[in-house]
Design an enzyme around this catalytic site. Structure first.
Site, PDB file in Angstrom:
ATOM      1  N   ASP A  94       0.684  -1.067  -0.123  1.00  0.00           N
ATOM      2  CA  ASP A  94      -0.577  -0.076   0.120  1.00  0.00           C
ATOM      3  C   ASP A  94       1.106   1.207   0.275  1.00  0.00           C
ATOM      4  O   ASP A  94       1.891   0.975   0.565  1.00  0.00           O
ATOM      5  CB  ASP A  94      -0.732   0.043   1.065  1.00  0.00           C
ATOM      6  CG  ASP A  94      -0.346  -0.258   2.389  1.00  0.00           C
ATOM      7  OD1 ASP A  94       1.121  -0.025   2.894  1.00  0.00           O
ATOM      8  OD2 ASP A  94      -0.727  -0.641   3.752  1.00  0.00           O
ATOM      9  N   SER A  95       0.266   2.073   0.131  1.00  0.00           N
ATOM     10  CA  SER A  95       1.074   3.588  -0.086  1.00  0.00           C
ATOM     11  C   SER A  95       1.448   4.273   1.206  1.00  0.00           C
ATOM     12  O   SER A  95       2.079   4.927   1.202  1.00  0.00           O
ATOM     13  CB  SER A  95       0.170   4.386  -1.584  1.00  0.00           C
ATOM     14  OG  SER A  95      -0.599   4.893  -0.533  1.00  0.00           O
ATOM     15  N   GLY A  96       0.598   3.480   1.948  1.00  0.00           N
ATOM     16  CA  GLY A  96       1.558   4.627   3.182  1.00  0.00           C
ATOM     17  C   GLY A  96      -0.022   5.267   3.935  1.00  0.00           C
ATOM     18  O   GLY A  96      -0.391   6.509   4.659  1.00  0.00           O
ATOM     19  N   GLY A  97      -0.641   5.771   3.123  1.00  0.00           N
ATOM     20  CA  GLY A  97      -2.545   6.851   3.208  1.00  0.00           C
ATOM     21  C   GLY A  97      -3.169   6.243   4.140  1.00  0.00           C
ATOM     22  O   GLY A  97      -3.874   7.358   4.589  1.00  0.00           O
ATOM     23  N   GLN A 190     -11.543   7.472  -5.129  1.00  0.00           N
ATOM     24  CA  GLN A 190     -12.041   7.690  -3.853  1.00  0.00           C
ATOM     25  C   GLN A 190     -13.442   8.991  -4.187  1.00  0.00           C
ATOM     26  O   GLN A 190     -13.911   8.372  -4.425  1.00  0.00           O
ATOM     27  CB  GLN A 190     -11.035   8.787  -3.030  1.00  0.00           C
ATOM     28  CG  GLN A 190     -10.240   7.873  -2.757  1.00  0.00           C
ATOM     29  CD  GLN A 190     -10.320   7.581  -1.176  1.00  0.00           C
ATOM     30  OE1 GLN A 190     -10.949   7.537  -0.530  1.00  0.00           O
ATOM     31  NE2 GLN A 190      -9.484   6.545  -0.532  1.00  0.00           N
ATOM     32  N   ASP A 267      -8.345  -7.737   0.694  1.00  0.00           N
ATOM     33  CA  ASP A 267      -7.226  -7.643   1.364  1.00  0.00           C
ATOM     34  C   ASP A 267      -8.022  -7.232   2.871  1.00  0.00           C
ATOM     35  O   ASP A 267      -8.815  -7.047   2.572  1.00  0.00           O
ATOM     36  CB  ASP A 267      -5.946  -7.200   1.141  1.00  0.00           C
ATOM     37  CG  ASP A 267      -6.048  -5.229   1.449  1.00  0.00           C
ATOM     38  OD1 ASP A 267      -5.513  -4.944   3.094  1.00  0.00           O
ATOM     39  OD2 ASP A 267      -7.059  -4.815   0.822  1.00  0.00           O
ATOM     40  N   CYS A 305     -12.040 -28.435   5.863  1.00  0.00           N
ATOM     41  CA  CYS A 305     -10.697 -28.323   5.445  1.00  0.00           C
ATOM     42  C   CYS A 305      -9.946 -28.735   5.576  1.00  0.00           C
ATOM     43  O   CYS A 305      -9.655 -29.790   6.580  1.00  0.00           O
ATOM     44  CB  CYS A 305     -10.521 -27.191   7.162  1.00  0.00           C
ATOM     45  SG  CYS A 305      -9.191 -25.775   6.173  1.00  0.00           S
ATOM     46  N   CYS A 307      -6.085 -27.942   6.509  1.00  0.00           N
ATOM     47  CA  CYS A 307      -5.005 -27.269   6.350  1.00  0.00           C
ATOM     48  C   CYS A 307      -4.388 -27.939   7.454  1.00  0.00           C
ATOM     49  O   CYS A 307      -4.893 -28.959   8.361  1.00  0.00           O
ATOM     50  CB  CYS A 307      -5.307 -25.836   6.971  1.00  0.00           C
ATOM     51  SG  CYS A 307      -6.607 -25.837   8.756  1.00  0.00           S
ATOM     52  N   CYS A 310      -6.674 -28.291  11.229  1.00  0.00           N
ATOM     53  CA  CYS A 310      -7.671 -28.948  10.822  1.00  0.00           C
ATOM     54  C   CYS A 310      -7.257 -30.487  10.576  1.00  0.00           C
ATOM     55  O   CYS A 310      -8.032 -31.353  11.013  1.00  0.00           O
ATOM     56  CB  CYS A 310      -8.290 -28.524  10.056  1.00  0.00           C
ATOM     57  SG  CYS A 310      -9.867 -26.994  10.167  1.00  0.00           S
ATOM     58  N   HIS A 336      -5.223 -21.473   9.875  1.00  0.00           N
ATOM     59  CA  HIS A 336      -6.421 -22.440   9.556  1.00  0.00           C
ATOM     60  C   HIS A 336      -7.550 -21.074   8.741  1.00  0.00           C
ATOM     61  O   HIS A 336      -8.411 -21.221   7.709  1.00  0.00           O
ATOM     62  CB  HIS A 336      -7.189 -22.486  10.521  1.00  0.00           C
ATOM     63  CG  HIS A 336      -9.254 -22.829  10.361  1.00  0.00           C
ATOM     64  ND1 HIS A 336      -9.827 -23.980   9.627  1.00  0.00           N
ATOM     65  CD2 HIS A 336     -10.353 -21.924  10.615  1.00  0.00           C
ATOM     66  CE1 HIS A 336     -10.632 -23.803   9.498  1.00  0.00           C
ATOM     67  NE2 HIS A 336     -11.701 -22.790  10.399  1.00  0.00           N
TER      68      HIS A 336
END
Length: 372
Positions: A94-97, A190, A267, A305, A307, A310, A336
């Site tokens: 990310d840009s830090g914004g 935005q 994300d 699952c 993983c 599990c 998990h």
């Protein structure tokens, strides 16, 4: 082939949701996709092998925090983020914004950039669009974000318009500062929660889009219905030949609703954050491992699952780890929760390719306990 390109693989004929593939220097990313967040060059408690095992196609790191510790120049000397943390798949910074946005009480925004205080030392710092790009160039992620102004939910029309226009001005400066052909700059739309500002921001942003566009300033405390209203306004106005990234969204219902509205990338820190608090996301809903009813429950956490958590441990053991505040509990539940989310995305892609996204959504909501 170009270093970055995107192709739509299939559009669900019943919903308009789509699958695609984003080609990057560190590998292909099949969309729609969820991206685990590794703020400080680590998805908390997980190794690179863990991330490979759960199927992470791409992860995020944070520009602001890595600039402060250990320093972007040091990471550059180490060969960039991929070598520094030994992760050989695509990465995004990310840009830090947003971090600057969260420092509202200790920052000052002007047309030049943002003056703020280091949250650790209190020292004065200044981020301009050019500075943000310089840091991201040093970090070396495949995808880098433009420096933007994220106005808060409840902002007046005048403030939202000013911040949107400032974001566009900064985007132009980011675009001119970005010269690294091994990195793809994603602009950010935005406009707060004003439809006309969102549409204008999107239209003005398009000219800077090469292989991706991001939507910022949503999921910041507003009602779900209002977020969906903004996504509906933008749905038919995106560039068709590039991925759309909805920033900071990670709950299953928000992801499903986003995909239905043409979003490709998501994300969030949610998966690992709730894991550290003893909460698991399972195919049959949320499980709070702190609850006493799991003390003698020797069943697997999620029978659907595959993983490590599990397939190797019971709810009783996880309950014990969580109650004792053992690091292993947070680690196993993080493995998990990320695997669960990525598996959900994989099933979602399969459903879209078979024109049954809406059916899968209905089935998932019913099992998970989501009500519209």
């Amino acid at each position: 082939m170009e270093k970055f390109s995107y192709e739509v693989l299939h559009i669900d004929k019943n919903s308009g949701a789509r699958t695609g593939v984003l080609h990057t220097p560190h590998g292909d990313i099949y969309t729609p996709i969820f991206m685990p967040v590794g703020t400080l060059a680590t998805v908390k408690s997980l190794t690179s092998d863990d991330l490979y095992d759960v199927g992470a196609q791409i992860i995020l790191a944070n520009t602001y925090h890595l600039h402060i510790r250990p320093g972007d120049e040091l990471i550059k000397r180490a060969g960039g983020l991929h070598k520094f943390m030994n992760f050989n798949r695509p990465m995004l910074t990310d840009s830090g914004g947003f971090q600057v946005f969260s420092l509202a009480d200790i920052r000052k925004i002007t047309d030049d950039g943002v003056e703020f205080k280091n949250h650790l030392s209190g020292a004065k710092m200044f981020f301009s669009p050019e500075k943000a790009i310089e840091i991201e160039n040093n970090l070396g992620a495949d995808i880098i974000m433009a420096f933007d102004v994220c106005s808060e939910y409840g902002a007046t029309y005048e403030d939202a318009k000013r911040d949107m226009e400032r974001t566009l001005n900064w985007l132009d400066r980011c675009y001119k500062a970005q010269k690294n052909e091994n990195q793809m700059l994603f602009p950010i739309v935005q406009g707060n929660f004003y439809k006309d500002l969102r549409v204008k921001s999107l239209e003005e942003t398009k000219k800077y889009c090469k292989c991706g566009i991001a939507i910022g300033g949503l999921s910041v405390g507003e009602p779900k219905s209002l977020m969906l209203e903004m996504l509906d306004v933008m749905k038919d106005k995106y560039p068709e030949n590039m991925p759309r990234y909805l920033m900071g969204v990670g709950t299953p219902d928000y992801i499903f609703e986003g995909v239905e509205r043409g979003i490709d990338m998501f994300d969030c820190v949610l998966q690992t954050r709730v894991a550290r608090n003893g909460l698991a996301m399972t195919s049959h809903g949320k499980v709070t491992l702190k609850n006493a009813k799991y003390k003698e429950d020797f069943s697997t956490l999620d029978p659907e699952c595959d993983c490590y958590c599990c397939t190797h441990h019971t709810k009783a053991y996880l309950h014990h780890l969580v109650k004792c505040n053992e690091i292993l509990g947070a680690r196993l539940l993080s493995i998990h929760n990320i695997r669960f989310t990525l598996n959900m995305m994989s099933k979602m892609r399969e459903a879209i390719n078979n024109d049954r996204f809406l059916d899968f959504k209905k089935e998932f909501y019913s099992k998970y306990g989501i009500t519209d």
